[in-house]
Scaffold this motif. Structure first.
Motif, PDB file in Angstrom:
ATOM      1  N   ASP A 170       0.854  -1.191   0.000  1.00  0.00           N
ATOM      2  CA  ASP A 170       0.000   0.000   0.000  1.00  0.00           C
ATOM      3  C   ASP A 170       0.889   1.240   0.000  1.00  0.00           C
ATOM      4  O   ASP A 170       1.472   1.611   1.012  1.00  0.00           O
ATOM      5  CB  ASP A 170      -0.906  -0.013   1.229  1.00  0.00           C
ATOM      6  N   GLU A 171       1.022   1.873  -1.159  1.00  0.00           N
ATOM      7  CA  GLU A 171       1.870   3.058  -1.358  1.00  0.00           C
ATOM      8  C   GLU A 171       3.268   2.862  -0.768  1.00  0.00           C
ATOM      9  O   GLU A 171       3.691   3.598   0.131  1.00  0.00           O
ATOM     10  CB  GLU A 171       1.191   4.297  -0.779  1.00  0.00           C
ATOM     11  N   PRO A 172       4.019   1.904  -1.284  1.00  0.00           N
ATOM     12  CA  PRO A 172       5.350   1.618  -0.726  1.00  0.00           C
ATOM     13  C   PRO A 172       6.367   2.719  -0.955  1.00  0.00           C
ATOM     14  O   PRO A 172       7.424   2.722  -0.340  1.00  0.00           O
ATOM     15  CB  PRO A 172       5.758   0.340  -1.478  1.00  0.00           C
ATOM     16  N   LEU A 173       6.073   3.679  -1.850  1.00  0.00           N
ATOM     17  CA  LEU A 173       7.057   4.714  -2.180  1.00  0.00           C
ATOM     18  C   LEU A 173       6.796   6.030  -1.456  1.00  0.00           C
ATOM     19  O   LEU A 173       7.540   6.993  -1.637  1.00  0.00           O
ATOM     20  CB  LEU A 173       7.047   4.970  -3.698  1.00  0.00           C
ATOM     21  N   ALA A 174       5.735   6.080  -0.637  1.00  0.00           N
ATOM     22  CA  ALA A 174       5.269   7.357  -0.087  1.00  0.00           C
ATOM     23  C   ALA A 174       6.341   8.129   0.670  1.00  0.00           C
ATOM     24  O   ALA A 174       6.395   9.353   0.599  1.00  0.00           O
ATOM     25  CB  ALA A 174       4.058   7.119   0.808  1.00  0.00           C
ATOM     26  N   ASN A 175       7.211   7.457   1.421  1.00  0.00           N
ATOM     27  CA  ASN A 175       8.178   8.162   2.274  1.00  0.00           C
ATOM     28  C   ASN A 175       9.623   8.027   1.800  1.00  0.00           C
ATOM     29  O   ASN A 175      10.549   8.290   2.557  1.00  0.00           O
ATOM     30  CB  ASN A 175       8.075   7.630   3.709  1.00  0.00           C
ATOM     31  N   LEU A 176       9.804   7.609   0.552  1.00  0.00           N
ATOM     32  CA  LEU A 176      11.148   7.307   0.072  1.00  0.00           C
ATOM     33  C   LEU A 176      11.672   8.366  -0.883  1.00  0.00           C
ATOM     34  O   LEU A 176      10.922   8.948  -1.668  1.00  0.00           O
ATOM     35  CB  LEU A 176      11.158   5.948  -0.638  1.00  0.00           C
ATOM     36  N   GLU A 203      -0.525   2.469  -5.549  1.00  0.00           N
ATOM     37  CA  GLU A 203       0.464   3.555  -5.544  1.00  0.00           C
ATOM     38  C   GLU A 203       0.035   4.692  -6.462  1.00  0.00           C
ATOM     39  O   GLU A 203      -0.563   4.472  -7.517  1.00  0.00           O
ATOM     40  CB  GLU A 203       1.821   3.010  -5.983  1.00  0.00           C
ATOM     41  N   HIS A 204       0.355   5.939  -6.034  1.00  0.00           N
ATOM     42  CA  HIS A 204       0.102   7.124  -6.855  1.00  0.00           C
ATOM     43  C   HIS A 204       1.242   7.385  -7.841  1.00  0.00           C
ATOM     44  O   HIS A 204       1.020   7.920  -8.920  1.00  0.00           O
ATOM     45  CB  HIS A 204      -0.046   8.367  -5.967  1.00  0.00           C
ATOM     46  N   ARG A 205       2.467   7.034  -7.437  1.00  0.00           N
ATOM     47  CA  ARG A 205       3.640   7.384  -8.253  1.00  0.00           C
ATOM     48  C   ARG A 205       3.793   6.362  -9.388  1.00  0.00           C
ATOM     49  O   ARG A 205       4.641   5.483  -9.376  1.00  0.00           O
ATOM     50  CB  ARG A 205       4.882   7.447  -7.362  1.00  0.00           C
ATOM     51  N   LEU A 206       2.936   6.519 -10.382  1.00  0.00           N
ATOM     52  CA  LEU A 206       2.826   5.555 -11.480  1.00  0.00           C
ATOM     53  C   LEU A 206       4.150   5.361 -12.217  1.00  0.00           C
ATOM     54  O   LEU A 206       4.597   4.235 -12.448  1.00  0.00           O
ATOM     55  CB  LEU A 206       1.739   6.031 -12.449  1.00  0.00           C
ATOM     56  N   GLU A 207       4.792   6.461 -12.588  1.00  0.00           N
ATOM     57  CA  GLU A 207       6.028   6.361 -13.357  1.00  0.00           C
ATOM     58  C   GLU A 207       7.114   5.630 -12.579  1.00  0.00           C
ATOM     59  O   GLU A 207       7.871   4.843 -13.145  1.00  0.00           O
ATOM     60  CB  GLU A 207       6.518   7.763 -13.749  1.00  0.00           C
ATOM     61  N   ASP A 208       7.166   5.856 -11.263  1.00  0.00           N
ATOM     62  CA  ASP A 208       8.178   5.189 -10.443  1.00  0.00           C
ATOM     63  C   ASP A 208       7.907   3.689 -10.331  1.00  0.00           C
ATOM     64  O   ASP A 208       8.836   2.881 -10.352  1.00  0.00           O
ATOM     65  CB  ASP A 208       8.237   5.825  -9.055  1.00  0.00           C
TER      66      ASP A 208
END
Length: 569
Positions: A170-176, A203-208
C-alpha cells in the motif's frame, strides 16, 4: 490455467459508518505470479480493495458485502485475519502502525518467532532479509530512531520473512527518496522473481512503479473498476488523465509535441520507447519553439541566511556539517536529498526546535539565536507532513484561531484575521465544521491556515503532497503557489521530483548532512553526478531529450515546465 489467488466476483462493500457503498460490482482475478498495479484518485476505493484482500475487511473494518471474494480459495469472513496473513503479506502506507518489536531486529523476527522457527535459523533469516533491504546496520535501532524510508524497509523485511502467495504493497514509495523508491521497486521485482508470489501494488507514483515491468493496471474511480488492461494499452489512451492520475512525464511531453502514443511504441518505460524519426523531429521542433520563451525569475531581497551550520544529535556525530545558503523574499525553494540526509533536521534548527553546535541563522540580517520557539514562530511557520500530528482542537475555527488566542489578540481582531485566512485557504464555507469531517487534503489546509493566520514571513512545509493523488496534489500545490504569488516565501522538504520541477525554480540538495548544491531544479535532475550523490533519479525528460537528439536536457526540462504552467494550468 491455475486458479486465481484472489478472486472478486460481482463484489460490493459498504462500511458500517457510511451511508452508501464504497465498492460496486468488482470483478477482478489475480493469478499466481502476476504483478498488478491498482491506481485511482483518493476515495476511488483502491485502499478498500486492499483491505478486502488482506482481511482488514471484515475483521478491522466491519460492513455489509455483496457478491463473493475468495483469497487463497477461502472467503475472508469465514477464515481469520491470522489465517489470511499466511496467504497475503501486507506492507502498509503508515509504517508506524505496523511495528511490533522494540528494535528493528525484533520486528523482522516477529513472524518467524510466532511460527516457532529455531533461534539460530531465525537469526540467519533476519540477517539475510535485513541485508536484502539494506537495513542490516540498524538491527539494534528502535523504530522511532529511523527515518521514514528506513521504516519502509523494515516493513518490507517483515513481510519477506513469510512464505506467502501474494504480497500487497500500500503506497510503498510514499516516504522514500527517488533513488530509494527505485531501489524498492527493484527489490519488489527481485522478491517476485525469487518467490513467484503475486504482487499487488497500490500507488500514486505511477512512473516510479513502472521502473520495473507490471503485467497490468487496474484503474478505479468512485468504487468501480474503470479499466483492467496491460500497461501499454492503458498508457496509450487517455483514461489515466481523464480519471485524475498523472501519466509518466515523458508521455505528457510527447503529447505536447503532437506525437500520438501507441502500444507499438512500448510506452511502459522511457528506456523502452521506440520512436519513429518523424516523432523525434516533432519533439525537436516543439523544443525549438518553446526554447525562446524560457524565462528565469529574479531573486528578491534576502530574507533568511544560514551560515556554517553544524549539528549532531549525539556527541561525536554530525547530522549537518557546514551548511550555508540564503533564501530571498518571495521565493519558492525545494530542499531535496536522500532519506536521512538532514533535511528535516535543518527545518527544526531554523524553527528553533533544536540548537546548532555552531553556525548562525539570520532573519533579515538579525541573529535568531536568542529567540524562543514562540518568537521564531511569528516569522517562520512550520507545517508537518501529517496534519493529524498538528491539529489539537475539534473544530476548524478553534484550530485556526488558537495561536491568536494564546497571543492575547483582542476578539474582534482575531475574528477578522481568522475569517480572512479561512477565505485565502478556501476553508471559509467549512468554518464551523468539525475537523473530523474533513479529508486529508482539507486537514492539510487547516494546518496551513493555522500557520498563515500568524502572518509569518516564511513557511516551511515537510512533504506537503505525501500520499496525495495527482488531483489533490495539484490542488494543494496550486494553493501554495497562490500563497507564494501573494508574497509568502515558501521552503519545501520533498522527495517528489515532479513537485520540485513544476513548482520550485530553485532546489537545495543534501546528502549525508552536507549541502551538495544550490541550483535550479531543472539542473538538479539533469546532472548525473549530482543525481547519484544525492540518491535522486534522473527525470524521464532527460532520457527523452537525449533519445531525440536534444543535447540540452536541462533547457528541455525548463521548456516542459514553462509550457505546463502557461498552457495547461
Amino acid at each position: 490455467m491455475a486458479d486465481p489467488i484472489i478472486s472478486f466476483q460481482d463484489y460490493g462493500f459498504q462500511y458500517m459508518a457510511q451511508a452508501a457503498p464504497t465498492l460496486h460490482h468488482i470483478n477482478l482475478d489475480i493469478y499466481p505470479g502476476e504483478k498488478v498495479l491498482i491506481a485511482g484518485t483518493s476515495g476511488s476505493g483502491k485502499s478498500t480493495i486492499g483491505s478486502c484482500i488482506n482481511g482488514l475487511i471484515p475483521f478491522a473494518y466491519p460492513g455489509k458485502k455483496t457478491g463473493t471474494l475468495l483469497v487463497g480459495g477461502k472467503e475472508p469472513d469465514k477464515s481469520s485475519i491470522f489465517e489470511l496473513s499466511h496467504t497475503v503479506g501486507t506492507v502498509l502506507q503508515d509504517t508506524d502502525g505496523q511495528f511490533i518489536g522494540l528494535t528493528v531486529g525484533e520486528d523482522i523476527a516477529f513472524a518467524p518467532e510466532n511460527n516457532c522457527v529455531p533461534q539460530d535459523e531465525m537469526k540467519e533469516l533476519v540477517n539475510r532479509v535485513a541485508k536484502l533491504v539494506d537495513i542490516d546496520h540498524h538491527l539494534e535501532y528502535a523504530p522511532h530512531e529511523l527515518s521514514g524510508g528506513q521504516k519502509q524497509r523494515v516493513s518490507l523485511a517483515g513481510v519477506m520473512v513469510e512464505d506467502v502467495k501474494a504480497l500487497l504493497f500500500d503506497e510503498p514509495l510514499a516516504n522514500l527518496d527517488p533513488a530509494a523508491g527505485r531501489a524498492t521497486i527493484e527489490l519488489i521485482d527481485m522478491v517476485h522473481e525469487r518467490t513467484g508470489a503475486a504482487i499487488i501494488i497500490i500507488e500514486h507514483r505511477l512512473e516510479d512503479v513502472l521502473w520495473r515491468s507490471m503485467d497490468r493496471i487496474v484503474l478505479m474511480d468512485e468504487g468501480r473498476i474503470i479499466a483492467d488492461m496491460p500497461v501499454a494499452a492503458l498508457l496509450s489512451g487517455r483514461a489515466l488523465i481523464e480519471h485524475g492520475i498523472r501519466e509518466p512525464l515523458y508521455l505528457t511531453a510527447l503529447r505536447y509535441a503532437g506525437v500520438e502514443i501507441s502500444e507499438k511504441m512500448h510506452p511502459e518505460h522511457v528506456e523502452k520507447l521506440l520512436l519513429a524519426e518523424e516523432d523525434k523531429e516533432k519533439v525537436r521542433n516543439w523544443y525549438q519553439a518553446q526554447k525562446s520563451q524560457v524565462s528565469r525569475r529574479e531573486a528578491g531581497e534576502e530574507l533568511l541566511r544560514v551560515e556554517h551550520l553544524d549539528f549532531g544529535y549525539t556527541a561525536g556525530q554530525r547530522t549537518l556539517q557546514d551548511v550555508s545558503f540564503a533564501v530571498h523574499k518571495g521565493e519558492m525553494v525545494s530542499i531535496v536529498g536522500r532519506n536521512g540526509a538532514g533535511k528535516s533536521t535543518l527545518a527544526k534548527l531554523i524553527c528553533g526546535f533544536e540548537t546548532p553546535l555552531s553556525g548562525t541563522i539570520l532573519m533579515e540580517n538579525r541573529d535568531l539565536s536568542g529567540d524562543t520557539i514562540k518568537e521564531r514562530a511569528a516569522s517562520i511557520g512550520y507545517v508537518m507532513q501529517n496534519p493529524n500530528q498538528m491539529i489539537s482542537k475539534p473544530m476548524i475555527w478553534d484550530e485556526v484561531e488558537m495561536a491568536l488566542v494564546q497571543s492575547g489578540m483582542p476578539k474582534e481582531e482575531r475574528k477578522e484575521r481568522v475569517e480572512e485566512t479561512l477565505r485565502v485557504c478556501g476553508l471559509y464555507p467549512f468554518r464551523n465544521w468539525p475537523v473530523s469531517a474533513l479529508s486529508f487534503g482539507q486537514k492539510k489546509r487547516v494546518t496551513i491556515a493555522s500557520i498563515l493566520v500568524q502572518r509569518p514571513r516564511m513557511i516551511i512545509l515537510d512533504e506537503p503532497t505525501a500520499g496525495q493523488d495527482y488531483r489533490h496534489y495539484t490542488e494543494i500545490m496550486d494553493f501554495l503557489k497562490g500563497l507564494n504569488e501573494q508574497g509568502y516565501t515558501i521552503l519545501m522538504i520533498t522527495h517528489d521530483m515532479h513537485l520540485m520541477l513544476e513548482y520550485t525554480p530553485r532546489a537545495i540538495v543534501f546528502s549525508e548532512g552536507r549541502m551538495l548544491a544550490d541550483t535550479t531544479a531543472a539542473h538538479v535532475l539533469n546532472d548525473p553526478d549530482l543525481v547519484r550523490a544525492a540518491n535522486l533519479k534522473e527525470t524521464s525528460l532527460y532520457t527523452l531529450s537525449m533519445a531525440c537528439g536534444i543535447d540540452e536536457p536541462q533547457t528541455f526540462t525548463e521548456c516542459f515546465i514553462g509550457y505546463e504552467q502557461k498552457e495547461v494550468r
